[in-house]
Design an enzyme around this catalytic site. Structure first.
Site, PDB file in Angstrom:
ATOM      1  N   ARG A   1     -26.399 157.988 -22.053  1.00 48.33           N
ATOM      2  CA  ARG A   1     -27.520 158.254 -22.979  1.00 48.33           C
ATOM      3  C   ARG A   1     -28.550 157.999 -21.955  1.00 48.33           C
ATOM      4  O   ARG A   1     -28.805 157.179 -21.299  1.00 48.33           O
ATOM      5  CB  ARG A   1     -27.685 157.430 -24.004  1.00 48.33           C
TER       6      ARG A   1
ATOM      7  N   ASP B   1     -35.111 163.582 -39.540  1.00 53.63           N
ATOM      8  CA  ASP B   1     -34.927 162.496 -38.500  1.00 53.63           C
ATOM      9  C   ASP B   1     -36.141 161.797 -38.379  1.00 53.63           C
ATOM     10  O   ASP B   1     -37.167 162.158 -39.540  1.00 53.63           O
ATOM     11  CB  ASP B   1     -34.968 163.412 -37.214  1.00 53.63           C
TER      12      ASP B   1
ATOM     13  N   GLN C   1     -23.767 163.912 -31.504  1.00 53.08           N
ATOM     14  CA  GLN C   1     -24.323 163.619 -33.067  1.00 53.08           C
ATOM     15  C   GLN C   1     -23.630 164.951 -33.856  1.00 53.08           C
ATOM     16  O   GLN C   1     -23.423 164.938 -34.858  1.00 53.08           O
ATOM     17  CB  GLN C   1     -25.786 163.819 -33.154  1.00 53.08           C
TER      18      GLN C   1
ATOM     19  N   CYS D   1     -29.563 161.595 -39.212  1.00 51.48           N
ATOM     20  CA  CYS D   1     -28.836 161.126 -37.979  1.00 51.48           C
ATOM     21  C   CYS D   1     -28.977 159.437 -37.727  1.00 51.48           C
ATOM     22  O   CYS D   1     -28.182 158.996 -37.233  1.00 51.48           O
ATOM     23  CB  CYS D   1     -29.259 161.791 -36.522  1.00 51.48           C
TER      24      CYS D   1
ATOM     25  N   ARG E   1     -19.550 159.605 -36.742  1.00 53.71           N
ATOM     26  CA  ARG E   1     -19.847 159.595 -35.424  1.00 53.71           C
ATOM     27  C   ARG E   1     -18.648 159.314 -34.502  1.00 53.71           C
ATOM     28  O   ARG E   1     -18.198 159.389 -33.457  1.00 53.71           O
ATOM     29  CB  ARG E   1     -20.940 158.567 -34.901  1.00 53.71           C
TER      30      ARG E   1
ATOM     31  N   HIS F   1     -28.521 166.149 -28.369  1.00 55.30           N
ATOM     32  CA  HIS F   1     -27.627 165.127 -28.795  1.00 55.30           C
ATOM     33  C   HIS F   1     -26.358 166.079 -29.418  1.00 55.30           C
ATOM     34  O   HIS F   1     -26.231 165.660 -30.636  1.00 55.30           O
ATOM     35  CB  HIS F   1     -28.245 164.346 -30.067  1.00 55.30           C
TER      36      HIS F   1
END
Ligand code: CP
Length: 341
Positions: A105, A230, A135, A271, A299, A132
């Site tokens: 990340r 988001d 995700q 998310c 996830r 991402h």
């Protein structure tokens, strides 16, 4: 055994390859639910580089490794030499000789690209300022599990509401790649840009999907099977003061009135982390239509599939060219010759 590949962007993969990863993830999930944890990552070690904090990505990667017989090492901010005088490329070359797979990340997307260029082990992008992708594998597993009755993926309309974050862009990329119908409904100045639009257009030409970017509520919401949002400010931008966020995004809060404009049975996705009372009301996030917490659970589903998929390759720097039996015999000779047994 396949060639070495990295997972930096879903656009590097075909529709069939992405469906393979999604299906593999769901197959492993079924197996674990039935009580069998396949030891598909036995003896494998994952390095987890984090330049930013994380709950879902960190915990799901680590749990996935453990469940499938492997091991994960958390390499958080300040825990490794990265950020000092050692470059991310040199870090990647070192890790390639120590572990089997790495996720990162990163603050800037170019860092994960540089890492992948230097690594001879697979690199998985655990989120950058650009996208991402892990995700999105979890999101698509969730959508597959909640397909409206009688619909295929290609029949579904997914509306992302609010700020054009990296999650918004990634959702646009994967849905259009899979032939779905994607809309970003967001305020001007916070919409997906021309580069994103060009990618979605190219995807749709091949897949038969469609895309739109609009601030027109009447156009965006009708027919939605999934509404996704988001937080109201990009994770990597300097945070907007609350009053400014509320002024810009006020009309883009996912609430009952917005959900009622979509298809009956429309599901709500996020998310996470959510800012309750800003991007979504408590009423919707905690409602029957919300699949946001299942999505967070997927996830883990996605990480298992990704880790298995990307470790099934021919390692370039094989520690030993010896066959298993010959290696065992040689080690036994060494041990006995040195009085170690
Ligand atoms: N959605 C997501 O990536 O969550 P984390 O930042 O907690 O990993």
């Amino acid at each position: 055994m396949r060639e070495l590949r990295h997972f930096l962007d879903t656009n590097d993969f075909t529709k069939e390859e992405l469906l393979n990863i999604i299906n593999l993830s769901l197959e492993i999930k079924q197996s674990i639910k039935a009580g069998y944890n396949p030891p598909l990552l036995k003896g494998k070690t994952l390095g987890m580089i984090f330049q930013q904090s994380s709950t879902r990505t960190r915990v799901s990667f680590e749990t996935a490794m453990e469940q499938l017989g492997g091991h994960a090492q958390y390499l958080g901010p300040g825990m490794i030499q990265l950020g000092g005088h050692e470059t991310i490329g040199d870090t990647g070359r070192v890790l390639s000789n120590l572990i089997d797979i790495v996720m990162a990340r990163v603050i800037e997307h170019k860092s994960v690209v540089e890492l992948a260029e230097a690594c001879s082990i697979p690199v998985l992008n655990g989120m950058s300022d650009y996208n991402h992708p892990t995700q999105e594998i979890g999101d698509m597993c969730t959508i597959v599990e909640h397909l409206p009755k009688g619909k295929k993926l290609e029949d579904c309309k997914v509306v992302f509401v609010g700020d054009g974050t990296q999650v918004c862009a990634s959702l646009g990329f994967i849905t259009t790649k899979l032939g779905m119908h994607f809309v970003h409904y967001g305020p001007e100045g916070h919409q997906l840009n021309e580069e994103h639009k060009a990618i979605m257009e190219a995807n749709c030409k091949i897949s038969g999907g469609s895309w739109d970017v609009t601030d027109d509520r009447e156009k965006a919401l009708p027919g939605a099977d999934f509404i996704y949002t988001d937080v109201w400010y990009g994770l990597y931008e300097s945070e907007m003061p609350k009053e400014e966020r509320v002024r810009v995004f006020h009309d883009y809060q996912v609430n009952r009135e917005m959900m009622q404009r979509a298809n009956i049975g429309c599901k709500f996705m996020h998310c996470l982390p959510a800012t309750r009372g800003e991007d979504v009301t408590d009423e919707i996030l905690d409602s029957e239509c919300s699949i946001a917490f299942e999505e967070a659970g997927n996830r883990l589903t996605a990480m298992r599939g990704l880790l298995v998929y990307f470790t099934q390759y021919q390692r370039e720097q094989t520690p030993s060219q010896l066959k298993k039996e010959a290696a065992k015999e040689q080690l036994e000779h060494f041990m006995s010759d040195n009085d170690l047994v």
